[in-house]
Each structure stands twice: as structure tokens, then as C-alpha cells.
Design a protein around this motif. Structure first.
Motif, mmCIF file in Angstrom:
data_model
loop_
_atom_site.group_PDB
_atom_site.id
_atom_site.type_symbol
_atom_site.label_atom_id
_atom_site.label_comp_id
_atom_site.label_asym_id
_atom_site.label_seq_id
_atom_site.Cartn_x
_atom_site.Cartn_y
_atom_site.Cartn_z
ATOM 1 N N PHE A 198 -8.416 31.539 -58.692
ATOM 2 C CA PHE A 198 -9.282 30.617 -57.569
ATOM 3 C C PHE A 198 -10.034 29.386 -58.534
ATOM 4 C CE2 PHE A 198 -10.397 34.534 -54.806
ATOM 5 C CZ PHE A 198 -9.589 34.282 -53.851
ATOM 6 N N GLU A 199 -10.063 30.261 -60.438
ATOM 7 C CA GLU A 199 -11.012 28.735 -61.053
ATOM 8 C C GLU A 199 -9.199 28.433 -61.946
ATOM 9 O OE1 GLU A 199 -12.162 31.331 -63.738
ATOM 10 O OE2 GLU A 199 -14.446 31.471 -62.956
ATOM 11 N N ALA A 200 -8.294 28.786 -61.390
ATOM 12 C CA ALA A 200 -7.269 27.553 -61.957
ATOM 13 C C ALA A 200 -7.140 26.866 -60.419
ATOM 14 C CB ALA A 200 -5.774 28.203 -61.400
ATOM 15 N N ALA A 201 -7.048 27.566 -59.309
ATOM 16 C CA ALA A 201 -6.856 26.180 -58.015
ATOM 17 C C ALA A 201 -8.668 24.904 -57.901
ATOM 18 C CB ALA A 201 -7.245 26.846 -56.478
ATOM 19 N N ILE A 202 -9.920 25.264 -58.511
ATOM 20 C CA ILE A 202 -10.618 25.087 -58.074
ATOM 21 C C ILE A 202 -10.829 23.783 -59.706
ATOM 22 C CG2 ILE A 202 -13.086 24.799 -58.578
ATOM 23 C CD1 ILE A 202 -12.753 27.429 -57.073
ATOM 24 N N ARG A 203 -9.864 24.579 -61.030
ATOM 25 C CA ARG A 203 -9.506 23.065 -61.654
ATOM 26 C C ARG A 203 -9.035 22.012 -61.155
ATOM 27 N NH1 ARG A 203 -9.975 27.555 -65.002
ATOM 28 N NH2 ARG A 203 -7.061 27.977 -64.828
#
Length: 187
Positions: A51-56
Motif C-alpha cells: 500500500f505504501e509503495a502504491a501511495i508513493r
């Protein structure tokens, strides 16, 4: 991958999303879908990383932020989850899903009045059934058992076979000492 996820064939769905990401790692939706599969298999630490990679890649991806908040909550990181919800709501204050997640976090933090407000806003934004069931929990914690009963009965008017609503209503009746109505709700 999505069809496999919907069929609860999580290992195959995960493999499909990971194969897609090997071809192009900059796909926020695919990272979000991978995170959802990981979360569905209780791999919340890995889901959080996806999820954090997607938000980045897409800092305005509110649905993914909601998913991130849910996985953070599952790991007991309520303060972090609340922060993520607040960022998401600054981007889209009408996300019923995020408002519902915020309400659940506030219930967990014993902030029932604030949770009630979040659930009411979620309902206004169209996230009705789940948010109403969750609102009944906040109302019960605030001492408004009759309000909670009314909300659950409203849910059952539109979805008479909603097991979660029947169970919540049965527990509520049981706690109020109304064993006859409690028994009728537990099916």
C-alpha cells in the motif's frame, strides 16, 4: 488477478499481481490489489509495504490509504491508522469507506462520540449498511441502546438476512436482558 482474488484464490492472485509488477513496477492499482490479497491472508506487514509503495506512486490514492489504515489497525497501530485516515479525508472528505474506517478506529480508541459522527458522515456519503451496523456499536457505547436497536432494525428492513446485523441486535437484546428477542435474532 482480480478475478482470482474475488474467487478467494489468493495464492494465484498474488502470483498474478507480482508477475504484472515484474513487467512494470509502477502500477499503483496493482500494488493496491496485491496489498488487498496480502491483507486477506493476514500478511498485514507485507500488505502495508505494498500500500505504501502504491501511495508513493500516487499520493492522492484515497482507496489505497483506506486499505493501508485497515492493515495498520489490524497490527494495532491505531495512531498511525488515524493519521492515514486524516490524510485521506483531507484529499476526499466524502469517502464513505474512509469515514467508516475512521469510525472503527475511533471506537477502538474509545472515542465514541467522534466515532458516531464519522459513521453518520459515512452513511451520508452512501456507505450505509456497514456504517449503520458500526454506528450501532458507537451508540451502544454511548448508552443509547434504543438508538442502536433502531439503527439495526433499519438495516434489517433493507437486508432482512444480514447475519451481522442480526448478531449485533441479538447481543444488544441479550445485554438488555431481553432473552426472547435475543433468541429470535440468533439464527
Amino acid at each position: 488477478g482480480l478475478a482470482l482474488k474475488d474467487l478467494h484464490r489468493f495464492p494465484e492472485a498474488r502470483a498474478a499481481f507480482e508477475a504484472s509488477l515484474k513487467l512494470n513496477s509502477e502500477q499503483p492499482q496493482t500494488l493496491n490489489n496485491l496489498g488487498n490479497v496480502l491483507a486477506a491472508t493476514d500478511r498485514h506487514g507485507e500488505a502495508i509495504r505494498a500500500f505504501e509503495a502504491a501511495i508513493r506512486l500516487d499520493p492522492r490514492y484515497v482507496d489505497c490509504m483506506n486499505n493501508l489504515a485497515s492493515s495498520l489497525q489490524e497490527l494495532g497501530r491505531v495512531d498511525d491508522a488515524l493519521s492515514v485516515c486524516n490524510v485521506a479525508l483531507r484529499l476526499d472528505d466524502s469517502s464513505g469507506q474512509t469515514l467508516n474506517t475512521l469510525g472503527k478506529l475511533l471506537v477502538q480508541a474509545a472515542q465514541y462520540e467522534e466515532a458516531k459522527i464519522a459513521f453518520e458522515r459515512a452513511i451520508e456519503c452512501g456507505n450505509t449498511i456497514v456504517a449503520k451496523i458500526n454506528l450501532s456499536t458507537a451508540l451502544k457505547q454511548l448508552g443509547d441502546e434504543q438508538g442502536a436497536i433502531g439503527i439495526l432494525q433499519d438495516v434489517l428492513q433493507s437486508e432482512p438476512h444480514n447475519v451481522e446485523a442480526h448478531n449485533h441486535l441479538g447481543v444488544l437484546y441479550e445485554q438488555l436482558g431481553d432473552t426472547a428477542n435475543a433468541a429470535s435474532e440468533f439464527r
